[in-house]
Each structure stands twice: as structure tokens, then as C-alpha cells.
Enzyme design. Structure first.
Site, mmCIF file in Angstrom:
data_model
loop_
_atom_site.group_PDB
_atom_site.id
_atom_site.type_symbol
_atom_site.label_atom_id
_atom_site.label_comp_id
_atom_site.label_asym_id
_atom_site.label_seq_id
_atom_site.Cartn_x
_atom_site.Cartn_y
_atom_site.Cartn_z
ATOM 1 N N SER A 2 0.828 -1.205 0.000
ATOM 2 C CA SER A 2 0.000 0.000 0.000
ATOM 3 C C SER A 2 0.857 1.247 0.000
ATOM 4 O O SER A 2 0.350 2.330 -0.287
ATOM 5 C CB SER A 2 -0.850 0.043 1.264
ATOM 6 O OG SER A 2 -1.602 -1.116 1.397
ATOM 7 N N HIS A 47 -1.236 -2.474 -7.096
ATOM 8 C CA HIS A 47 -1.971 -2.171 -5.869
ATOM 9 C C HIS A 47 -3.468 -2.349 -6.099
ATOM 10 O O HIS A 47 -4.130 -1.465 -6.619
ATOM 11 C CB HIS A 47 -1.623 -0.736 -5.434
ATOM 12 C CG HIS A 47 -2.223 -0.321 -4.147
ATOM 13 N ND1 HIS A 47 -2.444 0.991 -3.810
ATOM 14 C CD2 HIS A 47 -2.661 -1.050 -3.073
ATOM 15 C CE1 HIS A 47 -2.992 1.049 -2.613
ATOM 16 N NE2 HIS A 47 -3.128 -0.171 -2.149
ATOM 17 N N GLU A 89 -3.947 0.287 -8.963
ATOM 18 C CA GLU A 89 -2.956 1.365 -9.071
ATOM 19 C C GLU A 89 -1.633 0.700 -9.466
ATOM 20 O O GLU A 89 -1.113 -0.137 -8.725
ATOM 21 C CB GLU A 89 -2.852 2.058 -7.702
ATOM 22 C CG GLU A 89 -2.143 3.377 -7.708
ATOM 23 C CD GLU A 89 -2.098 4.019 -6.308
ATOM 24 O OE1 GLU A 89 -2.195 3.301 -5.288
ATOM 25 O OE2 GLU A 89 -1.937 5.245 -6.243
ATOM 26 N N ASN A 95 -3.291 6.075 -1.274
ATOM 27 C CA ASN A 95 -3.169 6.220 0.179
ATOM 28 C C ASN A 95 -2.636 7.577 0.615
ATOM 29 O O ASN A 95 -2.852 7.986 1.743
ATOM 30 C CB ASN A 95 -2.326 5.088 0.739
ATOM 31 C CG ASN A 95 -3.159 3.826 0.803
ATOM 32 O OD1 ASN A 95 -4.292 3.861 1.271
ATOM 33 N ND2 ASN A 95 -2.635 2.726 0.291
HETATM 34 N N1 LIG Z 1 -6.121 -4.532 3.630
HETATM 35 C C1 LIG Z 1 -6.311 -3.696 2.626
HETATM 36 O O1 LIG Z 1 -7.380 -3.102 2.461
HETATM 37 C C2 LIG Z 1 -5.211 -3.485 1.620
HETATM 38 C C3 LIG Z 1 -5.524 -2.820 0.420
HETATM 39 C C4 LIG Z 1 -4.534 -2.711 -0.556
HETATM 40 C C5 LIG Z 1 -3.264 -3.230 -0.313
HETATM 41 N N2 LIG Z 1 -2.990 -3.842 0.878
HETATM 42 C C6 LIG Z 1 -1.644 -4.393 1.062
HETATM 43 O O2 LIG Z 1 -1.716 -5.787 0.805
HETATM 44 C C7 LIG Z 1 -0.718 -6.466 1.587
HETATM 45 C C8 LIG Z 1 -1.407 -7.526 2.434
HETATM 46 O O3 LIG Z 1 -2.328 -6.879 3.296
HETATM 47 P P1 LIG Z 1 -3.526 -7.679 3.971
HETATM 48 O O4 LIG Z 1 -4.492 -6.666 4.458
HETATM 49 O O5 LIG Z 1 -3.981 -8.768 3.059
HETATM 50 O O6 LIG Z 1 -2.762 -8.314 5.231
HETATM 51 P P2 LIG Z 1 -3.210 -9.567 6.124
HETATM 52 O O7 LIG Z 1 -2.616 -9.331 7.453
HETATM 53 O O8 LIG Z 1 -4.686 -9.789 6.025
HETATM 54 O O9 LIG Z 1 -2.492 -10.818 5.393
HETATM 55 C C9 LIG Z 1 -1.113 -10.927 5.293
HETATM 56 C C10 LIG Z 1 -0.786 -12.407 5.111
HETATM 57 O O10 LIG Z 1 0.618 -12.523 4.784
HETATM 58 C C11 LIG Z 1 1.074 -13.741 5.364
HETATM 59 N N3 LIG Z 1 2.538 -13.724 5.415
HETATM 60 C C12 LIG Z 1 3.358 -13.058 6.259
HETATM 61 N N4 LIG Z 1 4.653 -13.323 5.962
HETATM 62 C C13 LIG Z 1 4.654 -14.162 4.896
HETATM 63 C C14 LIG Z 1 5.666 -14.797 4.136
HETATM 64 N N5 LIG Z 1 6.966 -14.618 4.402
HETATM 65 N N6 LIG Z 1 5.299 -15.617 3.123
HETATM 66 C C15 LIG Z 1 3.985 -15.840 2.848
HETATM 67 N N7 LIG Z 1 2.979 -15.252 3.539
HETATM 68 C C16 LIG Z 1 3.303 -14.429 4.555
HETATM 69 C C17 LIG Z 1 0.397 -13.773 6.725
HETATM 70 O O11 LIG Z 1 0.393 -15.081 7.276
HETATM 71 C C18 LIG Z 1 -1.005 -13.257 6.364
HETATM 72 O O12 LIG Z 1 -1.879 -14.325 6.069
HETATM 73 C C19 LIG Z 1 -0.013 -5.395 2.402
HETATM 74 O O13 LIG Z 1 1.145 -4.995 1.728
HETATM 75 C C20 LIG Z 1 -1.044 -4.263 2.433
HETATM 76 O O14 LIG Z 1 -0.463 -3.012 2.607
HETATM 77 C C21 LIG Z 1 -3.935 -4.001 1.837
#
Ligand SMILES: NC(=O)c1ccc[n+]([C@@H]2O[C@H](COP(=O)([O-])OP(=O)(O)OC[C@H]3O[C@@H](n4cnc5c(N)ncnc54)[C@H](O)[C@@H]3O)[C@@H](O)[C@H]2O)c1
Length: 297
Positions: A118, A139, A151, A189
């Protein structure tokens, strides 16, 4: 491109896997946590059920989508034969740098490496990789199967060719890709998070309650969801990480996260995913647990 890997089966990873699988790609969904994979697959099945009930897809589409997804807990096994890897692991700089260093070591040099970060610098991530011109930000927005925007973030070294491939791939998914440059928070963001932070600050200062703040923004500004509820959906830990990246990147106090947000994250109140944030989701969590037990039995 036929086969892609998604790293992380959380909120975003399972949505990205769902979207690609529904468009006919073979998706290898990788997470270090077996429980996260199970939760991710349950979410995908539930979201597909909702689409079937609405009539937007058929039961066969649902079955095909699920059968297009293979799960792994080992990254090395998961990325074999993939043309594209999309990293959607936890928003943490050190973790992402480590993952991309590993991907650089284990993937062929023509594999495109994308990150769903993000806010973290694509250029910094790409610096871990041999041939950084193949690293790009992809993104997606939450919930991925529904939201149209991707994005597309070009790092300092990202090539025109890779950008073109990823733009056209996003279109094939039915999305609208929008190209931006690599600065903290990118565009989405950089504009959204100060608004969410200000809403939290407004609550912290006692100007109004949670429901009142969200109502003002929903009915007054025609936002489909109030900023505090949106923060709960994004994950308060994710919001905090993004604000910290922008605060550090711009060295500007206007991005300093509100102390209330910091406290809530430290207390484990992360929003929907933990069952509580600005709103209470305990009932939703309880229902998920029951349906999981039911599916197992
Ligand atoms: N939540 C949102 O609305 C949103 C929107 C756009 C982008 N993002 C981005 O997407 C990414 C994920 O966010 P999220 O909300 O899905 O997080 P989340 O916490 O829901 O999920 C993250 C997952 O990554 C896994 N993980 C951690 N280390 C790992 C590794 N070494 N190998 C494999 N898996 C691993 C964890 O076990 C977890 O299941 C982040 O970079 C976040 O900034 C999030």
C-alpha cells in the site's frame, strides 16, 4: 501468462487469488500460515457463493475458480513455473525486502515480480532483485473481486515493457489500471490515509462519536462508507504502517499517526479481521467460526 503465484492469503491475497482464478489463470496461493490459507480459501468460497446467489456467476464458475487455486506453505515450491509473482504479505518493509531477495534467488530472471504494497517504495523493494526493471507495484483495492481500480506503480527502474504487460493483464481481469509514480503512499493512500487519520483524530479529540463521524462523511460527502468503518475494513495495523511510511518518507508531521490509532493497534483491535476496531464484529467472527466447524464436520 497462464500461471501466477500470490504470496500471502490474507485479506488481499485471497481476493487477488480469487480474481485471477475466476479469469481462468492457475493460481498458486502461498502463505507461511496453514491457518491463513484455510481462512483465505473459506473466504473465497463464501464470496463465490454470494456471487452465485446474486446470479453474477454460475455454480460451475464457482467450482472452476476454486479448482484453479493450489495452496502452498513453501514459497520455493509455490513459485515453480509461474510467469508472475504477486506479493501480498503483511505490510512490513523488512519482511517484503526479505521476500523479494528470496524471489530473486529462486525465480527465473524473466519472471515479473509485483507487490501489492500500500505504501512501501517499489524502488527499495526492487533493489533486492537481480533485474530490478521487472519489479512493479500492482496495488489492488479491497475487496479485490469487486473493486475496479488497480494502481500500477512504476519503480525508478521499472521497464516500459513490464508496465505495458501488467497494464494489459489488469485489463484482462476486468480492472481499470492507472499508472502512477513511486513516492510514499503513491496516489490512493496519500490522499485516503490523511482523511482516515483525521477522522480518528476527530474522535480522539472528542468532537464526535464513531457513528456521528461516519454519518457526516457518508451523508454529507456521499462516501459509500464512513472513514472509521473503512479503516476497520482495511485493518488498523495496515493503516498505521502506511501512515508511518508516509511520515518517515516525507518527514512531514501532517502524516503522524493519531495516538488513538497506535493504541488500538497495540491493544490488538485491528478492525474486522480481529473482530473489533471502531465497530464490533464479534458476531461476524462467531458466525465464521461456526460455519468453519460445520464445514469440517
Ligand atoms: N487490507 C487492505 O485493504 C489493503 C488494500 C490494498 C493493499 N494492501 C496491502 O496488501 C498487503 C497484504 O495486506 P492484507 O491486508 O492482506 O494483510 P493480512 O494481514 O490480512 O495478510 C497478510 C498475510 O501474509 C502472510 N505472510 C506473512 N509473511 C509471509 C511470508 N513470508 N510468506 C507468505 N505469507 C506471509 C500472513 O500469514 C497473512 O496471512 C499489504 O502490503 C497491504 O499493505 C492491503
Amino acid at each position: 501468462m497462464k500461471q501466477i503465484a500470490v504470496i500471502g492469503a490474507g485479506t488481499m491475497g485471497n481476493g487477488i487469488a480469487h480474481t485471477f482464478a475466476q479469469s481462468g489463470f492457475t493460481v498458486k496461493l502461498i502463505d507461511i500460515s496453514e491457518a491463513a490459507i484455510e481462512r483465505g480459501m473459506t473466504t473465497i468460497a463464501k464470496n463465490l457463493d454470494r456471487m452465485v446467489a446474486k446470479g453474477s456467476i454460475t455454480e460451475d464458475d464457482k467450482i472452476n475458480t476454486i479448482s484453479n487455486i493450489i495452496t502452498y506453505t513453501d514459497t520455493k515450491d509455490g513459485v515453480v513455473g509461474c510467469d508472475l509473482v504477486i506479493e501480498a504479505a503483511t505490510e512490513n518493509v523488512d519482511l517484503k525486502l526479505k521476500i523479494f531477495k528470496q524471489l530473486s534467488d529462486i525465480c527465473d530472471h524473466n519472471v515479473i515480480l509485483a507487490t501489492n504494497t500500500s505504501s512501501i517504495s517499489i524502488t527499495q523493494i526492487a533493489a533486492q532483485v537481480v533485474h530490478p526493471e521487472r519489479v512493479i507495484g500492482m496495488h489492488f483495492m479491497n475487496p479485490v473481486p469487486i473493486m475496479k481500480l488497480v494502481e500500477i506503480i512504476r519503480g525508478y527502474n521499472t521497464s516500459n515493457e513490464v508496465t505495458k504487460i501488467i497494464m494489459s493483464l489488469s485489463e484482462k481481469l476486468g480492472k481499470t489500471p492507472t499508472e502512477v509514480n513511486d513516492y510514499p503512499g503513491f496516489v490512493a493512500n496519500r490522499i485516503l490515509m490523511p482523511m482516515i487519520n483525521e477522522a480518528i483524530e476527530t474522535l480522539y479529540n472528542g468532537v464526535a462519536g464513531v457513528a456521528e463521524i461516519d454519518t457526516v462523511m457518508k451523508l454529507g460527502m456521499a462516501h459509500p462508507m464512513g472513514p472509521l468503518q473503512l479503516a476497520d475494513f482495511i485493518g488498523l495495523d495496515v493503516c498505521l504502517s502506511i501512515l508511518n511510511v508516509m511520515y518517515d518518507g516525507f518527514k512531514n508531521p501532517k502524516y503522524a499517526p493519531c495516538p488513538l490509532l497506535i493504541n488500538m493497534v497495540m491493544a490488538g483491535k485491528l478492525g474486522v479481521k480481529s473482530g473489533e476496531g471502531f465497530y464490533d464484529y464479534a458476531e461476524v467472527k462467531k458466525a465464521e467460526k461456526v460455519s468453519k466447524q460445520f464445514m469440517k464436520s
